[in-house]
Design an enzyme around this catalytic site. Structure first.
Site, mmCIF file in Angstrom:
data_model
loop_
_atom_site.group_PDB
_atom_site.id
_atom_site.type_symbol
_atom_site.label_atom_id
_atom_site.label_comp_id
_atom_site.label_asym_id
_atom_site.label_seq_id
_atom_site.Cartn_x
_atom_site.Cartn_y
_atom_site.Cartn_z
ATOM 1 N N GLU A 1 0.814 -1.220 0.000
ATOM 2 C CA GLU A 1 0.000 0.000 0.000
ATOM 3 C C GLU A 1 0.850 1.274 0.000
ATOM 4 O O GLU A 1 0.570 2.225 0.736
ATOM 5 C CB GLU A 1 -0.966 0.000 1.202
ATOM 6 C CG GLU A 1 -2.040 -1.065 1.111
ATOM 7 C CD GLU A 1 -3.083 -0.966 2.201
ATOM 8 O OE1 GLU A 1 -4.262 -1.188 1.921
ATOM 9 O OE2 GLU A 1 -2.709 -0.671 3.359
ATOM 10 N N GLU B 1 -6.581 -7.700 -1.204
ATOM 11 C CA GLU B 1 -7.158 -7.780 0.143
ATOM 12 C C GLU B 1 -8.643 -7.519 0.035
ATOM 13 O O GLU B 1 -9.063 -6.361 -0.120
ATOM 14 C CB GLU B 1 -6.519 -6.775 1.104
ATOM 15 C CG GLU B 1 -5.069 -7.063 1.438
ATOM 16 C CD GLU B 1 -4.509 -6.103 2.489
ATOM 17 O OE1 GLU B 1 -5.308 -5.367 3.117
ATOM 18 O OE2 GLU B 1 -3.278 -6.082 2.662
#
Length: 604
Positions: free
Chosen positions: A161, A235
């Site tokens: 991320e 995710e």
């Protein structure tokens, strides 16, 4: 077995070994599951209809002190990956070095912060040198387990991320090259949420997305960024994490299935985060600090398809029904459920005060000014990572004690060992009673968990991080005790003279008792009625914090950490002890909040 072509992303669908392949993944972190249960959890993942295991790799566990590496027993990553291969599961490895994961400092070791100029997750030379040294050890272990070399690893993630952080435009290229130069040849990928996609990519690396709800055209945005590339939700958040003092988060099972069904119908590959959350044992929980600091609880149940203790949930069964329709063959039979045991209550019949325990700590350090945990000269000069630090100094008057917001994160304040109050982010001033005589001021400062996500990651030194004042004058001449409650400290504690609980304890204090187990030990949950805040240690294993503010009202105690016969239970209590500890068959949470109560949008 000779493998040919690895995972490829050259069209709108993945191929593996040259044939079409859809990733049906689930995240299970080996470091959050007792090793004795690895096989059980992976078998349950496979029986649900998933074909791929994903896991992070926590740098701070594998290199807890600079240059000291641990890759055995609970941290035997190679054994975990080989076990996945034995069970015919593929593996996506997420080695970081930053992992987020609701894990202390996002998995980065705290000794990095000894460098006052440290710039985490950048190409700052102090950080890249540490990453290179760590990767030298880590990647050499996992590279032979790649698909093309006969292993199960089909993809490796480049950092985590980074688009939400984006402090250094050269950083992702550095990580990519660090992986490739050490022999990583499988498909590389990044992951970001919707907002981070524009800044989180790197040339030659597949981008993937993290999400929970199908909103804001997130998946379409990813498709537009990467035309003619397969889509992967790296995710899919099937639950959420909890912080101390707020409700337990759940995500409606039917809403989860509705999202997954739509993703699968559009040919999107998925990875459930978490499929099984497990537990952030010890002091390894992270914290959030987007508007205010909030430490996370030890349970990482995450409202996942498999519960914290590995039980099937309604989510598991609904997901299995959904995935069964994608299989060409029958799914494996469901592995048996682990039996639980409600043991008899344990009376902790002995105690010893924190003050008496100081002789078991490392040699105290003295300095004119307070020194933060990470810069204490302990643990072979890697500093203190977790637990508590006691700061003591001499005062000659009373008045206004002000922390100047230099307490990280919570301090119990004592005058001559008598508790006078708490200093933390909200309470930054206390009144010290007046006296003409010389007295000892003590601050027992707790690291409640380093932030694991967001800009506050750069400001995570713990303990006292600057001056505190008495009547506007900075206090000086501190003596500091490192109290990380490590196994070596607990072992030394045993040799001291403990008192019977008939004598009133001087808090904070350690309490000791024995849990008798007859026959085969089984999983259980500890509850502490009447206790306020502290830490629970069973047979030397730190289960984590107990805190009456909730929402976590029980601590998971795995059966493999018990033995037939006597088992030692130690509770460190900061404020007030109950008469006993008790056991439950299931975890207990307080108030619940449902994170799914928002309108859904369609995928395309």
């Amino acid at each position: 077995m000779t493998h040919r072509e690895g995972l490829r992303a050259n069209s709108t669908h993945f191929t593996l070994g040259g044939t079409p392949f859809r990733i049906l993944g689930g995240s299970i972190h080996y470091f959050r599951v007792p090793r004795a249960y690895w096989r059980d959890r992976l078998l349950k993942l496979k029986a649900c209809g998933l074909n791929t295991l994903t896991t992070y790799v926590p740098w701070n566990l594998h290199e807890p002190e600079k240059g000291v590496y641990h890759f055995c027993e609970q941290l035997d990553l190679e054994a975990y990956i080989r076990l996945a291969a034995d069970l015919d599961l593929w593996v996506i490895l997420r080695p970081g070095p930053y992992i987020c994961a609701e894990w202390d400092l996002g998995g980065l070791p705290s000794w990095l912060l000894r460098d006052k100029n440290m710039k985490l997750r950048t190409t700052y030379s102090g950080f890249t040198a540490a990453v290179n040294s760590y990767f030298d050890h880590l990647i050499a272990r996992v590279a032979p387990l790649q698909f093309k070399r006969g292993g199960p690893i089909i993809a490796v993630q480049v950092e985590n991320e980074y688009g939400s952080y984006a402090k250094d435009e050269h950083y992702l290229t550095f990580i990519k090259e660090a992986l490739e130069s050490r022999g990583i040849t499988e498909l590389l990928l990044t992951c970001d949420n919707r907002e981070g996609l524009n800044c989180g990519g790197v040339k030659g690396v597949l981008q993937t997305i993290n999400l929970q709800k199908l909103s804001y055209g997130a998946v379409q945005h990813l498709a537009d960024l990467q035309p003619q590339k397969p889509l992967l939700v790296m995710e899919y958040w099937c639950g959420w994490f909890d912080v101390w003092g707020e409700p337990h988060h759940v995500f409606c099972a039917q809403d989860m299935i509705a999202v997954l069904k739509e993703l699968l119908e559009h040919g999107v590959s998925i990875n459930l985060y978490m499929f099984h959350g497990g537990t952030s044992f010890g002091f390894m929980n992270g914290a959030t600090d987007l508007t205010s600091y909030k430490p996370q609880i030890n349970s990482y149940d995450y409202d996942a398809p498999l519960s914290e203790s590995g039980d099937y949930t309604i989510k598991y069964h609904l997901l299995r029904d959904l995935l069964r329709g994608l299989q060409n063959e029958e799914l494996p039979r469901l592995p048996a459920v682990q039996n639980k045991q409600v043991y008899e209550p344990v009376v902790l019949s002995q105690h010893i005060s924190l003050w008496e325990s100081l002789q078991c700590a490392e040699k105290p350090f003295r300095s004119d000014d307070p020194v933060n945990m990470e810069n204490l000269p302990v643990n072979h000069n890697s500093g203190q990572s977790y637990g508590y630090t006691l700061y003591e100094t001499t005062i000659y008057s009373g008045g206004a004690l002000n922390s100047r917001n230099h307490v990280r994160d919570r301090a119990l304040v004592f005058v001559d060992k008598h508790f006078i109050g708490v200093l933390d982010y909200r309470m930054q001033e206390l009144v010290v009673p007046h006296s003409e005589r010389e007295r000892t001021l003590g601050l027992l400062v707790e690291n409640c968990g380093r932030v694991n996500y967001g800009p506050a990651l750069d400001n995570q030194r713990k303990g006292l991080v600057g001056d505190i004042t008495l009547n506007h004058t900075p206090l000086k001449k501190f003596t500091m005790f490192s109290l990380d409650l490590a196994p070596s400290f607990i072992n030394r504690l045993q040799s001291l003279r403990w008192r019977s609980t008939g004598q009133p304890p001087l808090y904070p204090a350690f309490f000791r008792g024995s849990l008798m187990v007859e026959g085969q030990p089984r999983d259980t949950f500890i509850t502490l009625p009447g206790w306020l805040k502290g830490v629970v240690i069973v047979n030397g294993e730190n289960l984590g914090r107990h805190w009456s503010v909730g929402p976590q009202n029980t601590l998971y105690l795995p059966g493999p950490w018990l033995k037939s016969g006597d088992n030692q239970v130690i509770v460190f209590e900061e404020h007030r002890a109950g008469s006993q500890i008790q056991f439950e068959e299931n975890p207990q949470h307080g108030k619940i909040t449902d994170v799914s109560r928002q309108p859904f949008c369609t995928l395309l």
